[in-house]
Design a protein around this motif. Structure first.
Motif, PDB file in Angstrom:
ATOM      1  N   ALA A  44       1.051  -1.215   0.023  1.00  0.00           N
ATOM      2  CA  ALA A  44       0.084   0.044   0.117  1.00  0.00           C
ATOM      3  C   ALA A  44       0.914   1.222  -0.026  1.00  0.00           C
ATOM      4  O   ALA A  44       0.336   2.325  -0.573  1.00  0.00           O
ATOM      5  CB  ALA A  44      -0.746   0.083   1.346  1.00  0.00           C
ATOM      6  N   ASP A  45       1.957   1.093   0.553  1.00  0.00           N
ATOM      7  CA  ASP A  45       3.077   2.363   0.683  1.00  0.00           C
ATOM      8  C   ASP A  45       3.537   2.739  -0.832  1.00  0.00           C
ATOM      9  O   ASP A  45       4.536   3.753  -0.957  1.00  0.00           O
ATOM     10  CB  ASP A  45       4.058   2.116   1.747  1.00  0.00           C
ATOM     11  CG  ASP A  45       5.012   1.002   1.369  1.00  0.00           C
ATOM     12  OD1 ASP A  45       4.986   0.569   0.252  1.00  0.00           O
ATOM     13  OD2 ASP A  45       5.919   0.856   2.215  1.00  0.00           O
ATOM     14  N   GLY A  46       3.172   1.862  -1.642  1.00  0.00           N
ATOM     15  CA  GLY A  46       3.772   2.009  -3.093  1.00  0.00           C
ATOM     16  C   GLY A  46       5.352   1.349  -3.139  1.00  0.00           C
ATOM     17  O   GLY A  46       6.044   1.684  -4.326  1.00  0.00           O
ATOM     18  N   SER A  47       5.705   0.629  -2.404  1.00  0.00           N
ATOM     19  CA  SER A  47       7.112   0.174  -2.559  1.00  0.00           C
ATOM     20  C   SER A  47       7.160  -1.084  -3.603  1.00  0.00           C
ATOM     21  O   SER A  47       8.204  -1.445  -3.595  1.00  0.00           O
ATOM     22  CB  SER A  47       7.544  -0.131  -1.335  1.00  0.00           C
ATOM     23  OG  SER A  47       6.876  -1.163  -0.515  1.00  0.00           O
ATOM     24  N   GLY A  48       6.161  -1.275  -4.188  1.00  0.00           N
ATOM     25  CA  GLY A  48       6.248  -2.374  -5.213  1.00  0.00           C
ATOM     26  C   GLY A  48       5.386  -3.673  -5.056  1.00  0.00           C
ATOM     27  O   GLY A  48       4.380  -3.633  -3.981  1.00  0.00           O
ATOM     28  N   ARG A  49       5.361  -4.627  -5.977  1.00  0.00           N
ATOM     29  CA  ARG A  49       4.803  -5.740  -5.572  1.00  0.00           C
ATOM     30  C   ARG A  49       5.009  -6.598  -4.429  1.00  0.00           C
ATOM     31  O   ARG A  49       6.162  -6.727  -4.007  1.00  0.00           O
ATOM     32  CB  ARG A  49       5.219  -7.109  -6.917  1.00  0.00           C
ATOM     33  CG  ARG A  49       4.789  -6.251  -8.209  1.00  0.00           C
ATOM     34  CD  ARG A  49       5.144  -7.223  -9.400  1.00  0.00           C
ATOM     35  NE  ARG A  49       5.110  -6.542 -10.562  1.00  0.00           N
ATOM     36  CZ  ARG A  49       6.365  -6.511 -11.253  1.00  0.00           C
ATOM     37  NH1 ARG A  49       7.361  -6.836 -11.046  1.00  0.00           N
ATOM     38  NH2 ARG A  49       6.299  -5.681 -12.513  1.00  0.00           N
ATOM     39  N   ALA A  50       4.028  -7.118  -3.794  1.00  0.00           N
ATOM     40  CA  ALA A  50       4.053  -8.144  -2.629  1.00  0.00           C
ATOM     41  C   ALA A  50       3.552  -9.324  -2.893  1.00  0.00           C
ATOM     42  O   ALA A  50       4.182 -10.462  -2.353  1.00  0.00           O
ATOM     43  CB  ALA A  50       3.352  -7.458  -1.549  1.00  0.00           C
ATOM     44  N   LEU A  51       2.448  -9.854  -3.518  1.00  0.00           N
ATOM     45  CA  LEU A  51       1.868 -11.048  -3.881  1.00  0.00           C
ATOM     46  C   LEU A  51       1.170 -11.141  -4.810  1.00  0.00           C
ATOM     47  O   LEU A  51       0.521 -10.266  -5.396  1.00  0.00           O
ATOM     48  CB  LEU A  51       0.739 -11.340  -2.551  1.00  0.00           C
ATOM     49  CG  LEU A  51       0.065 -12.498  -2.121  1.00  0.00           C
ATOM     50  CD1 LEU A  51       1.519 -13.654  -1.677  1.00  0.00           C
ATOM     51  CD2 LEU A  51      -0.504 -12.389  -0.903  1.00  0.00           C
ATOM     52  N   ALA A  52       0.982 -12.389  -5.520  1.00  0.00           N
ATOM     53  CA  ALA A  52       0.111 -12.670  -6.472  1.00  0.00           C
ATOM     54  C   ALA A  52      -0.925 -13.880  -6.555  1.00  0.00           C
ATOM     55  O   ALA A  52      -0.495 -14.626  -5.475  1.00  0.00           O
ATOM     56  CB  ALA A  52       1.064 -12.828  -8.098  1.00  0.00           C
ATOM     57  N   LEU A  53      -1.900 -13.626  -6.925  1.00  0.00           N
ATOM     58  CA  LEU A  53      -3.018 -14.514  -6.670  1.00  0.00           C
ATOM     59  C   LEU A  53      -3.243 -15.313  -8.027  1.00  0.00           C
ATOM     60  O   LEU A  53      -3.854 -14.586  -8.921  1.00  0.00           O
ATOM     61  CB  LEU A  53      -4.282 -13.942  -6.027  1.00  0.00           C
ATOM     62  CG  LEU A  53      -4.002 -13.264  -4.651  1.00  0.00           C
ATOM     63  CD1 LEU A  53      -5.233 -12.511  -4.303  1.00  0.00           C
ATOM     64  CD2 LEU A  53      -3.703 -14.219  -3.613  1.00  0.00           C
ATOM     65  N   MET A  54      -3.391 -16.631  -8.017  1.00  0.00           N
ATOM     66  CA  MET A  54      -3.633 -17.101  -9.515  1.00  0.00           C
ATOM     67  C   MET A  54      -4.766 -18.234  -9.325  1.00  0.00           C
ATOM     68  O   MET A  54      -4.767 -18.974  -8.542  1.00  0.00           O
ATOM     69  CB  MET A  54      -2.591 -17.919  -9.973  1.00  0.00           C
ATOM     70  CG  MET A  54      -2.597 -18.706 -11.328  1.00  0.00           C
ATOM     71  SD  MET A  54      -0.900 -19.541 -11.805  1.00  0.00           S
ATOM     72  CE  MET A  54      -0.868 -20.805 -10.479  1.00  0.00           C
ATOM     73  N   CYS A  55      -5.794 -18.173 -10.177  1.00  0.00           N
ATOM     74  CA  CYS A  55      -6.640 -19.029 -10.040  1.00  0.00           C
ATOM     75  C   CYS A  55      -6.149 -20.501 -10.358  1.00  0.00           C
ATOM     76  O   CYS A  55      -5.351 -20.715 -11.365  1.00  0.00           O
ATOM     77  CB  CYS A  55      -7.651 -18.771 -11.277  1.00  0.00           C
ATOM     78  SG  CYS A  55      -9.379 -19.895 -11.068  1.00  0.00           S
ATOM     79  N   SER A  56      -6.615 -21.509  -9.389  1.00  0.00           N
ATOM     80  CA  SER A  56      -6.121 -22.864  -9.688  1.00  0.00           C
ATOM     81  C   SER A  56      -7.070 -23.790  -9.188  1.00  0.00           C
ATOM     82  O   SER A  56      -7.834 -23.636  -8.137  1.00  0.00           O
ATOM     83  CB  SER A  56      -4.876 -22.955  -8.673  1.00  0.00           C
ATOM     84  OG  SER A  56      -4.192 -24.427  -8.536  1.00  0.00           O
ATOM     85  N   ASP A  57      -7.118 -24.751 -10.001  1.00  0.00           N
ATOM     86  CA  ASP A  57      -7.743 -26.168  -9.617  1.00  0.00           C
ATOM     87  C   ASP A  57      -7.095 -27.034  -8.923  1.00  0.00           C
ATOM     88  O   ASP A  57      -7.845 -28.263  -8.422  1.00  0.00           O
ATOM     89  CB  ASP A  57      -8.447 -26.793 -10.854  1.00  0.00           C
ATOM     90  CG  ASP A  57      -9.260 -25.869 -11.625  1.00  0.00           C
ATOM     91  OD1 ASP A  57      -9.960 -25.385 -10.861  1.00  0.00           O
ATOM     92  OD2 ASP A  57      -9.260 -26.001 -12.884  1.00  0.00           O
ATOM     93  N   SER A  58      -5.974 -26.942  -8.524  1.00  0.00           N
ATOM     94  CA  SER A  58      -5.200 -28.017  -7.917  1.00  0.00           C
ATOM     95  C   SER A  58      -5.544 -28.092  -6.330  1.00  0.00           C
ATOM     96  O   SER A  58      -5.908 -27.075  -5.854  1.00  0.00           O
ATOM     97  CB  SER A  58      -3.568 -27.524  -7.722  1.00  0.00           C
ATOM     98  OG  SER A  58      -3.211 -27.567  -9.119  1.00  0.00           O
ATOM     99  N   PRO A  59      -5.640 -29.375  -5.717  1.00  0.00           N
ATOM    100  CA  PRO A  59      -6.130 -29.442  -4.442  1.00  0.00           C
ATOM    101  C   PRO A  59      -5.129 -28.823  -3.363  1.00  0.00           C
ATOM    102  O   PRO A  59      -3.946 -28.728  -3.607  1.00  0.00           O
ATOM    103  CB  PRO A  59      -5.997 -30.773  -4.065  1.00  0.00           C
ATOM    104  CG  PRO A  59      -5.418 -31.643  -5.194  1.00  0.00           C
ATOM    105  CD  PRO A  59      -5.127 -30.542  -6.263  1.00  0.00           C
TER     106      PRO A  59
END
Length: 131
Positions: A44-59
Motif C-alpha cells: 500500500a505504501d507504493g514500494s512495489g509488488r508483494a503477492l500474486a493470486l492465481m486461479c488454480s484447480d489444484s487441491p
C-alpha cells in the motif's frame, strides 16, 4: 540476470482472495496483468509488488513445502493478529507438528492455503521445521 519475482498463491476464488489478502496485509490490488485468473497485489505504501493470486484447480496440500510466514514482534501482537485474520476469513488449523513451545500459529486462508503467524520475540521454534 535472474531475480526473484513475487510469491504466487493458487486460489479457487480470485475475488475472495483479493479481499482477504489485501485486508490481511494492507496490500492493494493493481491492474498489472489483471484478469479473471490473476491479480497482482502491491504494498500500500507504493514500494512495489508483494503477492500474486492465481486461479488454480489444484487441491490444497495438507503439508505444503512452501508457505508464507507472517511476522509479529510479540506474543500479544501475534494473538491479536491471529484473531484479526480469523475475523477476515482465515481459520485455525490443527497442526500435529507443533514443537513443545511454538513461536508460530498455523492458519489457513479462505481457500485452505496454510500460512504461519510467527512471534519473532520467541523465535526460533527449536529444532523442528514448521512444516
Amino acid at each position: 540476470m535472474l531475480r526473484l519475482g513475487i510469491p504466487v498463491i493458487g486460489v479457487t476464488d480470485v475475488s475472495r482472495a483479493v479481499t482477504f489478502w489485501t485486508a490481511a496485509l494492507d496490500l492493494m490490488a493493481t491492474q498489472e496483468w489483471e484478469s479473471d485468473t490473476w491479480r497482482t497485489l502491491d504494498h500500500a505504501d507504493g514500494s512495489g509488488r508483494a503477492l500474486a493470486l492465481m486461479c488454480s484447480d489444484s487441491p490444497v496440500e495438507a503439508r505444503p513445502r512452501l508457505h508464507l510466514d507472517l511476522f509479529t514482534d510479540s506474543a500479544q501482537e501475534q494473538q491479536a493478529e491471529v484473531r484479526r485474520l480469523i475475523g477476515l476469513g482465515a481459520r485455525a488449523v490443527e497442526w500435529d507438528l507443533y514443537p513443545p513451545d511454538p513461536d508460530f500459529v498455523v492458519l489457513a486462508d479462505p481457500d485452505g492455503n496454510l500460512f504461519c503467524v510467527v512471534d519473532l520475540s520467541h523465535a526460533p521454534s527449536g529444532d523442528r521445521p514448521t512444516q
